[in-house]
Motif scaffolding. Structure first.
Motif, mmCIF file in Angstrom:
data_model
loop_
_atom_site.group_PDB
_atom_site.id
_atom_site.type_symbol
_atom_site.label_atom_id
_atom_site.label_comp_id
_atom_site.label_asym_id
_atom_site.label_seq_id
_atom_site.Cartn_x
_atom_site.Cartn_y
_atom_site.Cartn_z
ATOM 1 N N ASN A 8 -10.257 -9.996 108.553
ATOM 2 C CA ASN A 8 -11.545 -9.318 108.762
ATOM 3 C C ASN A 8 -12.533 -10.134 109.593
ATOM 4 O O ASN A 8 -13.601 -9.636 109.937
ATOM 5 N N ASP B 14 -4.347 -14.816 103.898
ATOM 6 C CA ASP B 14 -4.874 -13.740 103.058
ATOM 7 C C ASP B 14 -5.749 -14.336 101.956
ATOM 8 O O ASP B 14 -6.041 -15.536 101.967
ATOM 9 N N GLU B 15 -6.141 -13.496 100.994
ATOM 10 C CA GLU B 15 -7.049 -13.936 99.925
ATOM 11 C C GLU B 15 -6.462 -15.056 99.072
ATOM 12 O O GLU B 15 -7.186 -15.873 98.511
ATOM 13 N N GLN B 16 -5.128 -15.115 98.969
ATOM 14 C CA GLN B 16 -4.467 -16.165 98.188
ATOM 15 C C GLN B 16 -4.098 -17.378 99.050
ATOM 16 O O GLN B 16 -3.324 -18.229 98.635
ATOM 17 N N GLN B 17 -4.656 -17.432 100.266
ATOM 18 C CA GLN B 17 -4.393 -18.517 101.209
ATOM 19 C C GLN B 17 -2.932 -18.595 101.636
ATOM 20 O O GLN B 17 -2.426 -19.669 101.987
ATOM 21 N N CYS C 16 -9.413 -15.083 108.336
ATOM 22 C CA CYS C 16 -8.773 -13.960 107.666
ATOM 23 C C CYS C 16 -8.798 -12.756 108.609
ATOM 24 O O CYS C 16 -9.463 -12.785 109.643
#
Length: 147
Positions: free
Chosen positions: A87, A109-112, A85
Motif C-alpha cells: 500500500n 506483508d503484515e507479518q514481515q 508494503c
C-alpha cells in the motif's frame, strides 16, 4: 500516484533469493545468471533475513580483501533493510530510495514475510508510464478526440 501493489501487479512477485550460509561466489553466479543487482536472503524456513547486493560485494568483500568462495552471505549481507508494503505510494518509495541511497526495496506483508521486490528501475518505469498516460489523455482532450 500509484502504489507498490501496482508495480508488483505489472512485474510479478518473483524474487530471487539465497540462503545465508551460501558463499558470496554462489550469489554472484546467481546475480549474473538472472541479470539482477540484488538477492533476498532467506533461511531454510523461508524467513526473510536481509539483502545481498552488488554494493555489499564491493564494500564488504572486494575492498576488505576477502575471498568470495570462503565468505558466507550472512557475514556481509545487509541485515534489517528498509522495506515497503503493497500500500506504500511510489512517491514514498522514491523518497526512501533517494534519502537512503538504495536501489532495492523488499516488499513485505503484515507479518514481515517477503512478497516481492522493487528496484529503482521499476519505480522510474512506473512514473514514466504514468506520465505518458496522462500526457496522452491531455493531448486527446485538447484535440477533441477524448472519449
Amino acid at each position: 500516484m500509484g502504489t507498490v501493489r501496482n508495480i508488483l501487479q505489472a512485474k510479478g512477485h518473483a524474487v530471487y533469493s539465497i540462503n545465508p550460509d551460501s558463499s558470496v561466489f554462489e550469489a554472484l553466479k546467481i546475480l549474473v545468471d538472472k541479470n539482477v543487482g540484488a538477492l533476498m536472503v532467506v533461511d531454510d524456513q523461508g524467513k526473510f533475513l536481509g539483502v545481498f547486493s552488488e554494493r555489499d560485494y564491493a564494500r564488504r568483500v572486494i575492498l576488505k580483501g576477502r575471498a568470495s568462495k570462503e565468505t558466507a552471505i550472512r557475514e556481509i549481507m545487509t541485515e534489517r533493510p528498509i522495506t515497503v508494503c503493497e500500500n506504500d505510494s511510489i512517491e514514498d518509495c522514491m523518497v526512501k530510495m533517494t534519502d537512503k541511497r538504495i536501489r532495492h526495496l523488499p516488499v513485505t506483508d503484515e507479518q514481515q514475510r517477503l512478497i516481492g521486490l522493487i528496484s529503482i528501475g521499476d519505480v522510474v518505469k512506473f512514473i514514466i508510464d504514468e506520465q505518458r498516460y496522462i500526457i496522452n489523455n491531455l493531448e486527446s482532450y485538447i484535440s477533441g478526440t477524448h472519449t
